[in-house]
Structures are given as structure tokens and as C-alpha cells.
Motif scaffolding. Structure first.
Motif, mmCIF file in Angstrom:
data_model
loop_
_atom_site.group_PDB
_atom_site.id
_atom_site.type_symbol
_atom_site.label_atom_id
_atom_site.label_comp_id
_atom_site.label_asym_id
_atom_site.label_seq_id
_atom_site.Cartn_x
_atom_site.Cartn_y
_atom_site.Cartn_z
ATOM 1 N N SER A 109 0.844 -1.204 0.000
ATOM 2 C CA SER A 109 0.000 0.000 0.000
ATOM 3 C C SER A 109 0.873 1.246 0.000
ATOM 4 O O SER A 109 2.030 1.206 0.427
ATOM 5 C CB SER A 109 -0.929 0.008 1.214
ATOM 6 O OG SER A 109 -0.197 0.057 2.416
ATOM 7 N N GLU A 110 0.291 2.331 -0.496
ATOM 8 C CA GLU A 110 0.919 3.642 -0.468
ATOM 9 C C GLU A 110 -0.108 4.633 0.056
ATOM 10 O O GLU A 110 -1.225 4.703 -0.468
ATOM 11 C CB GLU A 110 1.379 4.091 -1.861
ATOM 12 C CG GLU A 110 2.502 3.267 -2.462
ATOM 13 C CD GLU A 110 2.024 2.028 -3.202
ATOM 14 O OE1 GLU A 110 2.764 1.029 -3.186
ATOM 15 O OE2 GLU A 110 0.930 2.037 -3.773
ATOM 16 N N PHE A 111 0.292 5.393 1.062
ATOM 17 C CA PHE A 111 -0.586 6.420 1.624
ATOM 18 C C PHE A 111 -0.503 7.661 0.740
ATOM 19 O O PHE A 111 0.584 8.141 0.439
ATOM 20 C CB PHE A 111 -0.162 6.762 3.054
ATOM 21 C CG PHE A 111 -0.315 5.604 3.990
ATOM 22 C CD1 PHE A 111 -1.549 5.300 4.550
ATOM 23 C CD2 PHE A 111 0.778 4.801 4.306
ATOM 24 C CE1 PHE A 111 -1.688 4.223 5.409
ATOM 25 C CE2 PHE A 111 0.644 3.720 5.162
ATOM 26 C CZ PHE A 111 -0.597 3.432 5.715
ATOM 27 N N LEU A 112 -1.664 8.175 0.343
ATOM 28 C CA LEU A 112 -1.733 9.318 -0.556
ATOM 29 C C LEU A 112 -2.201 10.587 0.141
ATOM 30 O O LEU A 112 -1.813 11.686 -0.242
ATOM 31 C CB LEU A 112 -2.673 9.009 -1.731
ATOM 32 C CG LEU A 112 -2.366 7.716 -2.494
ATOM 33 C CD1 LEU A 112 -3.460 7.428 -3.500
ATOM 34 C CD2 LEU A 112 -1.012 7.822 -3.169
ATOM 35 N N ASP A 113 -3.049 10.444 1.161
ATOM 36 C CA ASP A 113 -3.615 11.590 1.874
ATOM 37 C C ASP A 113 -4.249 11.069 3.155
ATOM 38 O O ASP A 113 -4.427 9.863 3.324
ATOM 39 C CB ASP A 113 -4.662 12.291 0.998
ATOM 40 C CG ASP A 113 -4.937 13.730 1.403
ATOM 41 O OD1 ASP A 113 -4.398 14.197 2.428
ATOM 42 O OD2 ASP A 113 -5.706 14.400 0.686
ATOM 43 N N GLY A 114 -4.628 11.978 4.045
ATOM 44 C CA GLY A 114 -5.281 11.595 5.288
ATOM 45 C C GLY A 114 -6.796 11.685 5.164
ATOM 46 O O GLY A 114 -7.321 12.555 4.466
ATOM 47 N N ALA A 115 -7.494 10.788 5.834
ATOM 48 C CA ALA A 115 -8.959 10.809 5.869
ATOM 49 C C ALA A 115 -9.406 11.381 7.208
ATOM 50 O O ALA A 115 -8.753 11.173 8.230
ATOM 51 C CB ALA A 115 -9.511 9.398 5.688
ATOM 52 N N LEU A 116 -10.530 12.078 7.200
ATOM 53 C CA LEU A 116 -11.022 12.765 8.391
ATOM 54 C C LEU A 116 -12.291 12.127 8.931
ATOM 55 O O LEU A 116 -13.040 11.471 8.193
ATOM 56 C CB LEU A 116 -11.285 14.234 8.060
ATOM 57 C CG LEU A 116 -10.103 15.009 7.488
ATOM 58 C CD1 LEU A 116 -10.538 16.399 7.061
ATOM 59 C CD2 LEU A 116 -8.956 15.059 8.486
ATOM 60 N N GLU A 117 -12.536 12.346 10.205
ATOM 61 C CA GLU A 117 -13.742 11.835 10.853
ATOM 62 C C GLU A 117 -14.975 12.315 10.092
ATOM 63 O O GLU A 117 -15.059 13.478 9.687
ATOM 64 C CB GLU A 117 -13.787 12.317 12.295
ATOM 65 C CG GLU A 117 -14.915 11.720 13.100
ATOM 66 C CD GLU A 117 -14.858 12.093 14.569
ATOM 67 O OE1 GLU A 117 -15.863 11.881 15.264
ATOM 68 O OE2 GLU A 117 -13.813 12.599 15.029
ATOM 69 N N GLY A 118 -15.910 11.405 9.896
ATOM 70 C CA GLY A 118 -17.160 11.712 9.209
ATOM 71 C C GLY A 118 -17.133 11.476 7.714
ATOM 72 O O GLY A 118 -18.188 11.458 7.072
ATOM 73 N N GLU A 119 -15.942 11.293 7.143
ATOM 74 C CA GLU A 119 -15.874 11.113 5.690
ATOM 75 C C GLU A 119 -16.364 9.723 5.279
ATOM 76 O O GLU A 119 -16.245 8.752 6.024
ATOM 77 C CB GLU A 119 -14.456 11.359 5.175
ATOM 78 C CG GLU A 119 -14.063 12.821 5.251
ATOM 79 C CD GLU A 119 -12.755 13.138 4.558
ATOM 80 O OE1 GLU A 119 -12.753 14.064 3.740
ATOM 81 O OE2 GLU A 119 -11.737 12.475 4.858
#
Length: 142
Positions: free
Chosen positions: A89-99
């Protein structure tokens, strides 16, 4: 593995695997279905999925990606049990609560015992994790 159809809530009509305690109770619950674009897995980001920095914990994203390998390959598993034998896997961006978290992908190759899958996870449509993995069909131990 037997999938269960959700009867109420945001994911009514979707399926899940309640017999998977980690993915259902601890990390998830995660859901999947098939639509006009193919297999899709999803869940709603909650506080329990976040790290101290306020973005989704990488382990949660990777757990969802692992779940998604099986959701994407579900039709070809023919009800058999499988295990992940390789995962990248490669992390591209952060995810936020509620998304709204969604994974889509493709089966690249399906053999007798190995299935190769790739996919991408989005948060409200924004790419956050690219992943690929290999599933090995196994006889379930009793």
C-alpha cells in the motif's frame, strides 16, 4: 464465508461478514456490494478510526484495504475461505472523521488458488490509499 445483508442504517442493502471479529467489531464494521461499476466496499470514518493527529490511522486504512481485497474478489471465491499472502500500500492523503470511505478495484488475475487484486481507497472521493494484494484460497480449519 457467508455474507450478511444489512437491514437498516446508512448501509442498508450492503453486505458484511459479521463472522470476522476484527473487521466487523474492532476495526469496522466495513461493508460491500456490487453496483453498475462493479464491486465496492465502504464505511463511515468514526472517531475510533482516527490517530492522535486527527486523521485516520494507517492501520485502519490498511485493515479496510485488506477487507476490500476480499470484497473485490468475492464473486470468484465461490464461498471458499481465503487468506492474504501478500499486501502492499501507499498512503496518498489523510482521511477525516465523518468522511465516506470507499474502495474500488479490479481482479488482475485469478488462478486455482491465488487471486491478485488492486484497488484504491477514497475519502469523500479524494484518493487516500493505493493498494494491491494476493489472496490464497484455503480450506477452513475446524
Amino acid at each position: 464465508m457467508t455474507a450478511h445483508t444489512v437491514e437498516s442504517g446508512e448501509f442498508a442493502g450492503w453486505q458484511t461478514w459479521p463472522d470476522e471479529p476484527f473487521e466487523y467489531d474492532a476495526a469496522g464494521p466495513f461493508y460491500f456490494k456490487f453496483d453498475d461499476q462493479g464491486p465496492v466496499a465502504a464505511f463511515r470514518a468514526e472517531r475510533k478510526h482516527m490517530n492522535a493527529g486527527g486523521v485516520m490511522h494507517g492501520g485502519c486504512l490498511m485493515s479496510f484495504a485488506d477487507f476490500s481485497l476480499f470484497a473485490i474478489a468475492h464473486d470468484g471465491m465461490e464461498g471458499e475461505y481465503g487468506v492474504t499472502v501478500a499486501f502492499t500500500s501507499e498512503f496518498l492523503d489523510g482521511a477525516l472523521e465523518g468522511e465516506y470511505m470507499e474502495a474500488r478495484g479490479d481482479v488482475l488475475r485469478r488462478g486455482r488458488s491465488l487471486t491478485f487484486v488492486r484497488g484504491i481507497i477514497t475519502a469523500n472521493g479524494r484518493p487516500v490509499l493505493n493498494f494491491s494484494g494476493t489472496i490464497k484460497k484455503r480450506k477452513k480449519k475446524t
